[in-house]
Write a protein that holds these residues in place. Structure first.
Motif, short mmCIF file in Angstrom:
data_model
loop_
_atom_site.label_atom_id
_atom_site.label_comp_id
_atom_site.label_asym_id
_atom_site.label_seq_id
_atom_site.Cartn_x
_atom_site.Cartn_y
_atom_site.Cartn_z
N ARG A 42 -6.66 -7.68 -9.39
CA ARG A 42 -7.36 -7.99 -8.14
C ARG A 42 -6.45 -7.92 -6.91
NH1 ARG A 42 -11.31 -13.13 -9.54
NH2 ARG A 42 -12.84 -11.95 -10.76
N LYS A 43 -5.14 -7.93 -7.15
CA LYS A 43 -4.21 -7.87 -6.03
C LYS A 43 -4.01 -6.44 -5.54
CE LYS A 43 -1.60 -11.86 -7.70
NZ LYS A 43 -0.30 -12.32 -8.27
N ASN A 44 -4.71 -5.52 -6.18
CA ASN A 44 -4.54 -4.11 -5.85
C ASN A 44 -4.80 -3.81 -4.38
OD1 ASN A 44 -3.99 -3.59 -8.48
ND2 ASN A 44 -5.89 -2.53 -8.95
N LEU A 45 -4.19 -2.73 -3.95
CA LEU A 45 -4.47 -2.16 -2.62
C LEU A 45 -5.98 -1.91 -2.52
CD1 LEU A 45 -3.08 -0.67 -0.14
CD2 LEU A 45 -3.28 1.37 -1.53
N ALA B 26 -1.56 1.44 -11.81
CA ALA B 26 -2.12 1.63 -10.47
C ALA B 26 -1.83 0.42 -9.60
CB ALA B 26 -3.62 1.90 -10.56
N LYS B 27 -1.91 -0.77 -10.19
CA LYS B 27 -1.60 -1.98 -9.45
C LYS B 27 -0.15 -2.00 -9.00
CE LYS B 27 0.02 -6.43 -9.68
NZ LYS B 27 1.30 -6.95 -10.23
N GLU B 28 0.76 -1.55 -9.87
CA GLU B 28 2.18 -1.51 -9.50
C GLU B 28 2.41 -0.54 -8.34
OE1 GLU B 28 4.14 -0.49 -13.13
OE2 GLU B 28 3.71 -2.40 -14.09
N ILE B 29 1.73 0.60 -8.38
CA ILE B 29 1.86 1.56 -7.29
C ILE B 29 1.22 1.01 -6.02
CG2 ILE B 29 1.12 3.86 -6.50
CD1 ILE B 29 1.49 4.80 -9.40
N ASP B 30 0.09 0.30 -6.18
CA ASP B 30 -0.55 -0.36 -5.03
C ASP B 30 0.43 -1.27 -4.31
OD1 ASP B 30 -3.01 0.78 -5.41
OD2 ASP B 30 -3.85 -0.91 -6.51
N GLU B 31 1.16 -2.06 -5.10
CA GLU B 31 2.09 -3.02 -4.50
C GLU B 31 3.21 -2.31 -3.75
OE1 GLU B 31 3.29 -5.46 -7.77
OE2 GLU B 31 1.55 -6.77 -7.62
#
Length: 804
Positions: free
Chosen positions: A403-406, A790-795
């Protein structure tokens, strides 16, 4: 226990089918107690319905609830300092008899609103805020609670396949899948049930089963009086006696054919058991319902413990917690062979027929020993509620991290792959997962005019022919709402040119053609601000800089080894890396190369579409037809068969194991393939297999392998198939071509450096692999999904945008 962080200081509301004052053991109560060690927990009893209130009005438990409803004040009972049991002050309409779906939905929503209002009273009284809602299979009464209570996280817990029961089947067949789908998380206590959840909600997790083993392993008391005088050997069962789950005919067969045994049954009976002939048999003893804290005492009096399940949809995937309780006390156990029981196969006696039971009970009595008792106790001691709830915590953490995603940004991904490519690609997985919270445009690799003449009659070209020439039709929708693809016009063939001014001039012309198309799309779509990701499309290094995006990112996926790519790619990629705001690499070796050119370089490894590969766990999925006539065991490889394969090592392995079938499914590049590989009898080359059929193929593998040779090129490879194999639950053997992989797989994968260790690994897996190992593999796969990457890349993108 899985690697997780204990969730602390949260408020958790638990609803389910069983009230706290139920006389039998309850998963839900044990989970509540474990939650309450670090959180505040409100355990809500199921509300009374009108039919039960009338039919059972004289029972003490129902009388208590009716008094609470009459006084219109729910009762809160403190179980411990952080756990409360709530008796709702409402009564619900009995509506399961309603056959019309519309009417049932209407009445069920009214029931849910009443229930929710009562829960809110208790939550307000306790000061609960921003709570987690945990639903233990309460399909009807709690169907709308997510919308009505608006919890921080909603969790659906599946521990039984309910839809074979007539009561649940009528409306549950349509409502349970909907409830699973809209829940934030689904968790299940067996792999079978987790797979069922995953069909409706990809965010589903297997969390195992817990047991209060310390209550059983530490039992030092005596045997109850009502069993002490029963003649031995005593063959016993504890639990609810239901014909839905237990085989009455099997119990009668044992009693009739082993009259020297005393069959002792401890637990409440359903009507069929009450009316059965078992009550007329002298060597069958019904002791009735007993408090759960007395179960260790009764089990201590058994010589052999039974779980005589009947095999049906309810029991086939069920994890029977009583087996852990039996084993925790060191008792020999005879049970029906089901998928749910296979986790216990090394420590129990499993049978499929009535005569199997007779023989196995004899074996259990004859073979029992202090050594076996110790082994059973040690095995059961690992199945704790702390471990099971730990996996629930992990599922919550994974979900909240997603949920913290970009969010709500426009992202352009310029790939070297077409969207409908038959080859699995990092850029495709990344696009699909970024599209969960963003608007994503996937820019396909352009065709040249030379490609036009080669491919103009193909399906690939025909589907796009208008898009190639008409900018107004360049944007093509996909089956994912926030993901569209952009078709580019034809460009001039240029790779045949030598590196130099002429090539670079033609390249700039091609980039201008591409830029004009992308800019037209941006204008038509009303896009001004966007992030640009070049996903390994080093052929056109100037696109990102010319578009002037918010952020230019280059994703380096593989080493450059093909002469076609290296001819101009070495210089082009160098320019691309140097001129990007950020570089993301899929292996540490690639990272170490690129960080020298751009200090803002990061390592984000490849992952897997676990929701896809885990379809291989579905019992209903057939094995791929190409595998049906191949002798087992099958040692399988799924992917391209080319220069990376360590053919020398595989030659030794295959020759040393003529009893095994070595299957290679994927396109074959014969220029890299030795002659022996094509002619060896136990090597099966199946040809290309669509990615959509991968689960069927993996299902037929007994062991999945990645036999890459160790060299400077393979040191930079982080293969997608690694976590796909693990997501299918398959044992995996990998050559030690890249040490980075071990960091991510821990003990879930066997790594080998030579043919001898490879053969030993295969034999060990075939002899000793078990469901506990499979659980570990599935857990590792769940930690390495594209959603998480994807979340890691978002961050990384978020942090970079904030610094700009």
């Amino acid at each position: 226990m899985s690697n997780y962080r204990i969730i602390k200081n949260c408020d958790i509301i638990i609803v389910g089918q069983q009230p706290w004052d139920v006389e039998i053991g309850s998963n839900n109560k044990n989970i509540a107690l474990e939650f309450s060690k670090h959180n505040r927990v409100l355990y809500v009893n199921p509300p009374l319905d009108r039919v039960t209130a009338f039919k059972s009005r004289k029972e003490p438990a129902v009388k208590k609830r009716l008094d609470i409803i009459k006084n219109k004040t729910g009762e809160l009972v403190s179980i411990n300092k952080t756990l409360w049991n709530y008796y709702p002050d409402t009564i619900l309409a009995s509506i399961n008899w309603v056959t019309n779906e519309y009417v049932h939905n209407f009445l069920n929503k009214i029931n849910n609103k009443r229930f929710a209002r009562s829960i809110k009273k208790a939550a307000k009284q306790l000061g609960f805020k921003n709570y987690i809602l945990f639903n233990d299979s309460d399909i009807f009464r709690s169907f709308y609670l997510k919308e009505l209570l608006n919890p921080r996280i909603s969790i659906y817990y599946s521990r039984d396949y309910l839809l074979t029961v007539d009561y649940w089947k009528r409306h549950g067949t349509r409502l349970e899948p909907e409830l699973m789908a809209k829940s934030d998380i689904c968790v299940a206590n067996s792999v079978y049930l987790a797979n069922n959840c995953r069909e409706h909600n990809p965010n589903s997790f297997y969390v195992g089963q817990g047991c209060d083993v310390q209550d059983f392993t530490g039992y030092k008391g005596g045997i109850p009086d009502d069993i002490a005088n029963i003649k031995g050997p005593i063959i016993g069962y504890v639990g609810v006696l239901q014909t839905l789950r237990l085989d009455i005919e099997l119990l009668k067969h044992i009693a009739l054919n082993r009259r020297e045994y005393s069959i002792v049954l401890v637990g409440p009976e359903d009507d069929e058991f009450k009316a059965s002939d078992l009550h007329k048999m002298e060597n069958v003893h019904f002791l009735g319902s007993r408090p759960t804290d007395q179960m260790p005492a009764y089990i201590s009096g058994f010589d052999v413990c039974l779980n005589p399940q009947i095999v049906n949809q309810v029991t086939i995937g069920n994890y029977p917690r009583k087996i852990d309780e039996y084993l925790a006390m060191g008792k020999p156990v005879v049970a029906t062979l089901t998928e749910g029981m296979s986790v216990f196969k090394d420590h129990t006696y499993l049978g499929s027929s009535k005569d199997d039971y007779l023989n196995l009970i004899n074996c259990a009595l004859e073979e029992n020993s202090p050594e076996l008792q110790k082994e059973r106790t040690e095995f059961a001691s690992g199945h704790t509620w702390a471990n099971s709830v730990g996996d629930i915590y992990k599922a919550i953490q994974i979900t909240e991290e997603k949920r913290k995603n970009l969010k709500d940004k426009t992202i352009l991904i310029f790939s070297n792959m077409r969207f409908d490519s038959s080859i699995e690609a990092t850029s495709l997985f990344l696009a699909r997962n970024l599209a969960t919270h963003n608007k994503v445009y996937y820019i396909e690799y352009p065709l040249t005019y030379a490609d036009y003449f080669r491919k103009k009659d193909t399906e690939c070209y025909q589907k796009r022919k208008n898009s190639f020439v008409n900018a107004d039709e360049a944007v093509i929708s996909t089956d994912i709402p926030n993901l569209k693809k952009i078709a580019l016009p034809f460009v001039i063939p240029a790779n045949f040119l030598f590196e130099g001014k002429i090539f670079r001039t033609v390249l700039k012309m091609n980039e201008r053609i591409i830029l004009n198309r992308i800019k037209t799309v941006l204008k038509n779509e009303g896009i001004k601000d966007f992030v640009f990701i070049n996903s390994f499309n080093f052929y056109y290094p100037g696109i990102g800089r010319a578009l002037k995006p918010l952020l230019k990112i280059y994703q380096c996926i593989d080493p450059m080894v093909i002469p076609y790519d290296m001819k101009h790619g070495i210089l082009s990629e160098k320019l691309l890396v140097e001129n990007s705001d950020m570089v993301i690499c899929t292996s540490k070796s690639l990272y170490e190369q690129k960080v020298k050119l751009n200090p803002n370089t990061y390592f984000v490894p490849n992952a897997a579409d676990v929701a896809h590969s885990s379809k291989a766990l579905d019992d209903k999925l057939p094995v791929h037809p190409k595998l049906r006539n191949i002798q087992k065991p099958v040692i399988g490889y799924f992917g391209t068969i080319e220069r990376r394969i360590d053919y020398a090592l595989m030659h030794e392995v295959i020759n040393a194991n003529p009893d095994k079938s070595f299957v290679f499914a994927g396109p074959l590049y014969t220029e890299h393939t030795p002659e022996w590989f094509l002619k060896t009898p136990n090597v099966y080359l199946l040809g290309p297999v669509p990615y959509s059929e991968m689960p069927q193929m993996l299902k037929g593998f007994d062991i999945a392998i990645i036999p890459f040779k160790k060299d400077k090129v393979s040191d930079t490879i982080f293969p997608l198939k690694l976590f796909e194999y693990l997501g299918a639950g398959k044992p995996v053997i990998v050559t030690d071509f890249n040490d980075d992989l071990k960091e991510f797989t821990r003990d879930a994968v066997k790594y080998c450096s030579d043919a001898v260790s490879f053969t030993n690994a295969m034999n060990d897996i075939l002899a000793n692999d078990n469901l506990a190992n499979r659980k570990q593999r599935l857990f590792v796969a769940q930690q390495n999904t594209w959603e998480i990457r994807a979340k890691e890349i978002d961050e990384l993108i978020d942090a970079e945008l904030k610094d700009k």
